[in-house]
Design an enzyme around this catalytic site. Structure first.
Site, PDB file in Angstrom:
ATOM      1  N   HIS A  55      28.635  45.889 -18.427  1.00 51.93           N
ATOM      2  CA  HIS A  55      29.360  47.039 -19.059  1.00 51.93           C
ATOM      3  C   HIS A  55      28.729  47.687 -20.369  1.00 51.93           C
ATOM      4  O   HIS A  55      29.551  48.360 -21.236  1.00 51.93           O
ATOM      5  CB  HIS A  55      30.799  46.705 -19.387  1.00 51.93           C
ATOM      6  CG  HIS A  55      31.606  45.897 -18.378  1.00 51.93           C
ATOM      7  ND1 HIS A  55      32.537  46.689 -17.428  1.00 51.93           N
ATOM      8  CD2 HIS A  55      31.300  44.671 -17.739  1.00 51.93           C
ATOM      9  CE1 HIS A  55      33.063  46.052 -16.428  1.00 51.93           C
ATOM     10  NE2 HIS A  55      32.403  44.605 -16.598  1.00 51.93           N
ATOM     11  N   ASN A 128      39.358  45.820 -14.582  1.00 52.59           N
ATOM     12  CA  ASN A 128      38.569  46.633 -13.890  1.00 52.59           C
ATOM     13  C   ASN A 128      39.380  47.801 -12.905  1.00 52.59           C
ATOM     14  O   ASN A 128      40.640  47.472 -13.027  1.00 52.59           O
ATOM     15  CB  ASN A 128      37.681  46.010 -12.727  1.00 52.59           C
ATOM     16  CG  ASN A 128      36.402  45.260 -13.459  1.00 52.59           C
ATOM     17  OD1 ASN A 128      35.920  45.719 -14.653  1.00 52.59           O
ATOM     18  ND2 ASN A 128      36.039  44.263 -12.857  1.00 52.59           N
TER      19      ASN A 128
END
Ligand code: NDP
Ligand code: HEM
Length: 484
Positions: A55, A128
């Site tokens: 990420h 997510n």
């Protein structure tokens, strides 16, 4: 003419010259007393901190969560009590596998991490844009990420590694089906849903626990790109879209919903409610609408606020807890460890991470202690102590989480759950797709899978077959188009 403020060194002294170094004569060398030059170069050398191991690329903004339905029957969480209550939030979207300068338009899950600055501490919902994940045990996470990132020798994408991992781990099929579907490349961060994916918990003031999944449904609608459309976009397009929308007052928002399961329901539910590779079907556990989340302020400094943001699934508040999900437990350890490495022991004093409520503890010192003087602490530095009169903090037994019973016959050891129904829900998803969506799904799979060894192709086809025979037949046909 506006009078400019003085240019200073980092220690505040006015600077006379910022265009020339001091030199020995007009043509001579720089001298050793150029401390201002040295300060500039030394600080420049230290401008980078390690990027997130996953990420790394992301965009973030501030906003507000407004509660529209009280959850006081389920939880003591202070920010979920009264309809209309507002809580400041910070939301960071991200891609997973690429580095800081990779494209916003990778076929990749999108991180959806929300920090709720509540009056009882920060609650981080680190989810997510997908309701499930590729794995159900954290021990596989490093291997999984290695297989999806670039090849260690060529530094190029490696479809063989991607599918070889999935061929060896059928538990990934459900999430891999979402990833390869039309929703695999969002058109922007504003057009994604967010999910806790994991089962979390609530507990109320009677000590009753409930299992909870969080859903953030985009009010902008889902919008997606095909591989071909994504290839035409600039790498920074999603960042630009978010910044510009908020700057012009077009604030993106999400409708917040929860699914709630009682402990009794969990005991005999046919799906393991703590398996993050599975959803709870809506027909069994309907979505309950509880609020609205709006983003309405961009960051002022990308590095200070986005790069230094520290989200952690272990940032929980009274009334919200974890669950027996074994992936979640691995995450309860991993994030703060990563953040101490990236930013040092006092990262929670950095303004974007600092709670918006009083903080009192006995932690002391470490690099940059006192970024937030209120937290550095000049009082008692040990506990228990006899210093209540001096404001020394004490435990708060009222917020203890109710005890969680273990299974009656629980034994310590390896419980192999790799084959715990890897296929039904991947098949359910395939069957709800329109013919056009199915076509896109198999097109996207074949684009990578046709580059893999025959053995990996066959093992993947066997997985698709178990999800739905039509799924396997269509992938086989799509691969064949590359062989003509
Ligand atoms: P439902 O028919 O009640 O719900 C189907 C869900 O699938 C909707 O939430 C829809 O999202 C979502 N969806 C549609 N296309 C895609 C896609 N390409 N990728 C991801 N999600 C998609 O069914 P069930 O609850 O019985 O679940 C059936 C399947 O739907 C599951 O196996 C799972 O794959 C998927 N799903 C289920 C969710 C859940 O929490 N139950 C959540 C998301 C997906 P939307 O409403 O935004 O169009
Ligand atoms: C970021 C580990 C599973 C969502 C990270 C980071 C680590 C990590 C180390 C970087 C943290 C930082 O440096 O600040 C893990 C491990 C996992 C796991 C070990 C499995 C055991 C998951 C799952 C989800 C998820 C299942 C979603 C449901 C995220 C998000 C971020 C992130 C959104 C970015 C947060 C941000 O914007 O800063 N993960 N992860 N991860 N992870 Fe995970």
């Amino acid at each position: 003419m506006t009078k400019r403020c003085p240019l200073t060194t980092s220690s505040g002294a006015p600077v006379a010259h910022d265009n020339q170094s001091r030199t020995a004569g007009a043509r001579g060398p720089v001298t050793f007393d150029n401390h201002y030059l040295f300060e500039k170069l030394a600080h420049f050398n230290r401008e980078r901190i390690p990027e997130r191991v996953v990420h790394a690329r992301g965009s973030a903004a501030y906003g507000t969560f407004t509660l529209t339905k009280s959850l006081s029957d389920y939880t003591i969480a202070d920010f979920l009590q009264t309809e209309g209550q507002q809580t400041p939030v910070f939301l960071r979207f991200s891609t997973v596998g690429g580095g800081q300068d990779s494209s916003d338009y990778a076929r990749d899950p999108r991180g959806f991490a929300v920090k709720f600055y509540t009056q009882q501490g920060n609650w981080d919902m680190v989810g997510n844009n997908t309701p499930v994940f590729f794995l159900r045990d954290g021990i596989k996470f490093p291997d999984f990420i290695h297989s999806q990132k670039k090849n260690p020798r060529t530094n190029l994408p490696d479809p063989q590694a991607v599918y070889e991992f999935w061929a060896n781990n059928p538990q990934s099929l459900h999430q891999a089906t979402i990833l390869m579907s039309d929703r695999g490349i969002p058109a922007s961060y504003r057009h994604v849903n967010g999910y806790s994916s994991h089962t979390l918990s609530f507990w109320n003031d009677n000590g009753e626990r409930y299992w909870v999944k969080w859903h953030f449904k985009t009010n902008q609608g889902i919008q997606t790109l095909t591989n071909e459309e994504a290839a035409t976009k600039p790498a920074f397009g999603a960042q630009q879209d978010l910044v510009e929308s908020i700057d012009k007052g077009d604030f993106p928002s999400w409708t917040v919903k929860v699914q709630i399961m009682t402990e009794a329901q969990a005991q005999d539910y046919y799906i393991n409610p703590f398996d993050v590779t599975k959803v709870w079907p809506h027909s069994d556990f309907p979505l309950i609408e509880i609020g609205q989340l709006e983003l309405n302020r961009n960051v002022d400094n990308f590095f200070a606020e986005n790069e230094q943001a520290a989200f952690a699934p272990s940032n929980l508040v009274p009334g919200i807890g974890a669950s027996p999900d074994r992936m979640l437990q691995a995450r309860l350890i991993a994030y703060q460890d990563a953040q101490r490495y990236r930013m040092g022991a006092n990262y929670n004093q950095i303004p974007v991470n600092a709670p918006r409520c009083p903080v009192h503890h006995y932690q002391r010192d470490g690099a940059f202690a006192g970024i937030n003087p209120a937290v550095a602490g000049s009082g008692a530095n040990f506990y228990p102590n006899d210093r209540a009169e001096q404001g020394a903090p004490a435990e708060v037994p009222d917020v203890a989480e109710p005890p969680m019973p273990l299974e009656q016959d629980a034994w310590l050891g390896i419980h192999d759950n790799r084959d715990d129904d890897n296929f039904s829900q991947a098949g359910d998803l395939f069957r709800l797709m329109s013919p056009c969506q199915k076509g896109q799904l198999v097109h996207n799979i074949a684009a990578g899978l046709h580059q893999c060894t025959d053995d990996v192709q066959q093992r993947m086809l066997a997985q698709y077959e178990q999800a739905d025979p039509q799924y396997a037949a269509m992938v086989k046909q799509a691969i064949a188009t590359y062989e003509k």
